[in-house]
Design a protein around this motif. Sequence first.
Motif, PDB file in Angstrom:
ATOM      1  N   HIS A  82      10.067 -69.976  -5.626  1.00 54.99           N
ATOM      2  CA  HIS A  82       9.613 -71.356  -5.608  1.00 54.99           C
ATOM      3  C   HIS A  82      10.188 -72.154  -4.439  1.00 54.99           C
ATOM      4  O   HIS A  82       9.818 -73.310  -4.253  1.00 54.99           O
ATOM      5  CB  HIS A  82       9.997 -72.054  -6.926  1.00 54.99           C
ATOM      6  N   LEU A  83      11.092 -71.574  -3.679  1.00 55.22           N
ATOM      7  CA  LEU A  83      11.734 -72.328  -2.609  1.00 55.22           C
ATOM      8  C   LEU A  83      10.777 -72.580  -1.448  1.00 55.22           C
ATOM      9  O   LEU A  83      10.000 -71.704  -1.066  1.00 55.22           O
ATOM     10  CB  LEU A  83      12.953 -71.572  -2.067  1.00 55.22           C
ATOM     11  N   GLY A  84      10.868 -73.790  -0.898  1.00 59.61           N
ATOM     12  CA  GLY A  84      10.173 -74.112   0.339  1.00 59.61           C
ATOM     13  C   GLY A  84      11.187 -74.249   1.464  1.00 59.61           C
ATOM     14  O   GLY A  84      12.365 -73.923   1.308  1.00 59.61           O
ATOM     15  N   VAL A  85      10.753 -74.772   2.603  1.00 58.70           N
ATOM     16  CA  VAL A  85      11.645 -74.902   3.760  1.00 58.70           C
ATOM     17  C   VAL A  85      12.789 -75.872   3.464  1.00 58.70           C
ATOM     18  O   VAL A  85      13.947 -75.600   3.793  1.00 58.70           O
ATOM     19  CB  VAL A  85      10.851 -75.382   4.994  1.00 58.70           C
ATOM     20  N   ALA A  86      12.481 -76.989   2.822  1.00 59.29           N
ATOM     21  CA  ALA A  86      13.513 -78.004   2.565  1.00 59.29           C
ATOM     22  C   ALA A  86      14.608 -77.462   1.649  1.00 59.29           C
ATOM     23  O   ALA A  86      15.803 -77.554   1.960  1.00 59.29           O
ATOM     24  CB  ALA A  86      12.886 -79.256   1.963  1.00 59.29           C
ATOM     25  N   GLY A  87      14.215 -76.888   0.511  1.00 61.46           N
ATOM     26  CA  GLY A  87      15.206 -76.353  -0.413  1.00 61.46           C
ATOM     27  C   GLY A  87      15.972 -75.198   0.186  1.00 61.46           C
ATOM     28  O   GLY A  87      17.192 -75.074  -0.003  1.00 61.46           O
ATOM     29  N   GLY A  88      15.275 -74.324   0.920  1.00 56.98           N
ATOM     30  CA  GLY A  88      15.945 -73.201   1.570  1.00 56.98           C
ATOM     31  C   GLY A  88      16.948 -73.656   2.612  1.00 56.98           C
ATOM     32  O   GLY A  88      18.065 -73.144   2.701  1.00 56.98           O
ATOM     33  N   THR A  89      16.543 -74.645   3.412  1.00 55.61           N
ATOM     34  CA  THR A  89      17.458 -75.174   4.427  1.00 55.61           C
ATOM     35  C   THR A  89      18.697 -75.768   3.776  1.00 55.61           C
ATOM     36  O   THR A  89      19.825 -75.584   4.255  1.00 55.61           O
ATOM     37  CB  THR A  89      16.757 -76.248   5.279  1.00 55.61           C
ATOM     38  N   ALA A  90      18.502 -76.478   2.666  1.00 55.89           N
ATOM     39  CA  ALA A  90      19.638 -77.093   1.961  1.00 55.89           C
ATOM     40  C   ALA A  90      20.630 -76.043   1.486  1.00 55.89           C
ATOM     41  O   ALA A  90      21.846 -76.207   1.629  1.00 55.89           O
ATOM     42  CB  ALA A  90      19.129 -77.917   0.784  1.00 55.89           C
ATOM     43  N   LEU A 117      19.466 -79.982  -2.259  1.00 53.69           N
ATOM     44  CA  LEU A 117      18.711 -80.773  -1.283  1.00 53.69           C
ATOM     45  C   LEU A 117      19.265 -82.197  -1.221  1.00 53.69           C
ATOM     46  O   LEU A 117      19.444 -82.762  -0.134  1.00 53.69           O
ATOM     47  CB  LEU A 117      17.229 -80.792  -1.673  1.00 53.69           C
ATOM     48  N   VAL A 118      19.572 -82.757  -2.382  1.00 55.82           N
ATOM     49  CA  VAL A 118      20.162 -84.100  -2.435  1.00 55.82           C
ATOM     50  C   VAL A 118      21.574 -84.078  -1.863  1.00 55.82           C
ATOM     51  O   VAL A 118      21.954 -84.938  -1.054  1.00 55.82           O
ATOM     52  CB  VAL A 118      20.177 -84.620  -3.886  1.00 55.82           C
ATOM     53  N   LEU A 119      22.364 -83.076  -2.247  1.00 60.43           N
ATOM     54  CA  LEU A 119      23.755 -83.015  -1.804  1.00 60.43           C
ATOM     55  C   LEU A 119      23.866 -82.799  -0.300  1.00 60.43           C
ATOM     56  O   LEU A 119      24.700 -83.427   0.370  1.00 60.43           O
ATOM     57  CB  LEU A 119      24.481 -81.889  -2.542  1.00 60.43           C
ATOM     58  N   SER A 120      23.048 -81.909   0.255  1.00 55.97           N
ATOM     59  CA  SER A 120      23.120 -81.647   1.697  1.00 55.97           C
ATOM     60  C   SER A 120      22.724 -82.883   2.504  1.00 55.97           C
ATOM     61  O   SER A 120      23.339 -83.185   3.533  1.00 55.97           O
ATOM     62  CB  SER A 120      22.218 -80.461   2.070  1.00 55.97           C
ATOM     63  N   ILE A 123      11.460 -68.511   5.723  1.00 51.30           N
ATOM     64  CA  ILE A 123      12.835 -68.094   6.003  1.00 51.30           C
ATOM     65  C   ILE A 123      13.217 -68.365   7.456  1.00 51.30           C
ATOM     66  O   ILE A 123      14.294 -68.926   7.720  1.00 51.30           O
ATOM     67  CB  ILE A 123      13.055 -66.618   5.618  1.00 51.30           C
ATOM     68  N   PRO A 124      12.393 -67.988   8.461  1.00 52.85           N
ATOM     69  CA  PRO A 124      12.774 -68.315   9.844  1.00 52.85           C
ATOM     70  C   PRO A 124      12.915 -69.816  10.081  1.00 52.85           C
ATOM     71  O   PRO A 124      13.812 -70.253  10.816  1.00 52.85           O
ATOM     72  CB  PRO A 124      11.624 -67.724  10.668  1.00 52.85           C
ATOM     73  N   ARG A 125      12.035 -70.613   9.481  1.00 54.59           N
ATOM     74  CA  ARG A 125      12.111 -72.067   9.679  1.00 54.59           C
ATOM     75  C   ARG A 125      13.387 -72.633   9.064  1.00 54.59           C
ATOM     76  O   ARG A 125      14.076 -73.451   9.687  1.00 54.59           O
ATOM     77  CB  ARG A 125      10.881 -72.739   9.061  1.00 54.59           C
ATOM     78  N   ALA A 126      13.700 -72.213   7.842  1.00 50.86           N
ATOM     79  CA  ALA A 126      14.909 -72.704   7.182  1.00 50.86           C
ATOM     80  C   ALA A 126      16.156 -72.270   7.946  1.00 50.86           C
ATOM     81  O   ALA A 126      17.112 -73.039   8.093  1.00 50.86           O
ATOM     82  CB  ALA A 126      14.957 -72.195   5.740  1.00 50.86           C
ATOM     83  N   THR A 127      16.143 -71.055   8.442  1.00 49.88           N
ATOM     84  CA  THR A 127      17.290 -70.546   9.202  1.00 49.88           C
ATOM     85  C   THR A 127      17.501 -71.351  10.473  1.00 49.88           C
ATOM     86  O   THR A 127      18.638 -71.735  10.802  1.00 49.88           O
ATOM     87  CB  THR A 127      17.090 -69.066   9.552  1.00 49.88           C
ATOM     88  N   ALA A 128      16.429 -71.608  11.210  1.00 49.65           N
ATOM     89  CA  ALA A 128      16.539 -72.348  12.469  1.00 49.65           C
ATOM     90  C   ALA A 128      17.069 -73.764  12.239  1.00 49.65           C
ATOM     91  O   ALA A 128      17.969 -74.238  12.951  1.00 49.65           O
ATOM     92  CB  ALA A 128      15.187 -72.397  13.169  1.00 49.65           C
TER      93      ALA A 128
END
Length: 434
Positions: A22-30, A164-167, A232-237
């Motif tokens: 269920h993770l998207g870029v925002a949650g993954g990045t967080a 996401l909120v904490l980050s 995954i690449p977007r969240a990593t970057a």
Amino acid sequence: MTKSAPSTTRLPEGRPVEHRGHLGVAGGTALYVAAVLGTGILVLPSLAAAAAGPGAILAVAALALISIPLASTFAALARRHPDAGGVATFARRAYGPTSARIVSYWFFFGTPIGAPIAALMTARYVVAVIGGDAVQTILIAIALMVIPVAVTAFGVRFAASVQLVLSGALVAVLVFVLAAAAPHGRVENLQPLLPHGWSGVGLAMSLYIWAFAGWEAVAGIGGEFRNPRRDIPRATALALVIVSVAYLTIQTVAVAVLGDAATTSAVPLLDLVDAATGSGGGVVVAVIAAIVVTGVFNAYLAAFSKLGAAMGRDGDLPRWFGRGAENGAVARRGLLLSAVVMALYSVVVLASGDLQPFILVHTSIAAAVYGLGVASAIVLLPTRSVGWWMAVLSCVFAAGLLALAGWHLVFPAAIAAIAVVVGAFARRRRPVRA
């Protein structure tokens, strides 16, 4: 936003694993930011300054550059093989079950030593703000480890929403603190640049591996993304940029503002706030500390729980722990075991109170995980692709990190030996099929 259709991958044994994350870029990045931009910001600016003086800034810059191919390599692996096993899955596909068991044991039974270190770092900050003695520090550290376990029990999706909120709050508060403190910096505090020579920079890099470790951890939640190949690449970057800028800025401002005091400060962020505001900034620092430790535990416990389930599924732990290895499922049994491992390490670390030796043990194990992970990428990624070249470069850097670990590599070596013995024992007990 519409959900992408479930995709499948197959493990070496041929069983399919449906991707139902269920993770998207925002949650993954967080979660990525939480795993990497962890408790290192609380004490590493001081420890690195003591080791290298202003040269600590060079150490951070070097590790930020090294992180580019490392993060890219693990992103390339996770997007192709999104599975709860993470680095262990990569090692299994590349080199077989023994390598997978070794890296699983390194990560699951080795890196949790970082949990009480992180909790104790944060507890010291809280006590510096509100006051207290050694007993209260230990009690706060224990509480900081227990609460995130409860959060993770609700699953990776819930942990990502919280993170996401904490980050976002962490980045906002850090920007405020650093912007307020930076004008108080003095150029003369940056001289001499290398008071302890290049060996001091090397020691600072060894310490800061603690800060930049984490890319291997979040590889285990690759299957929790809705679209692993795209997100995954977007969240990593995004996470790489945020983390690199944050650490480099924190170290530079700490040295420039605090000068020699940076080498002895137990709470450098608190000292930066005091330098900027005169006093009364303790609440801000306490907020930072609480956000940081909650975030890092959210990320790592998610990875630990999923890996524990994958180890049960793959026969590296009793099968009972295998429940929850499926993408999108909650691995509560793996979480329970990881909590027990953390508790055992906590007894040793909290009783000692001296963090630096345990940090170096943790970073040596992290370097070993990195080494086997990027070596797996050489085999698994398409030859001469961008990811493959990143893996080649990562192998060079990982070799350097292992060299910096020095004699501390005895710890991952001991864990690897235990993994091999356990594997041999398990094979001997396995019944022979007619």
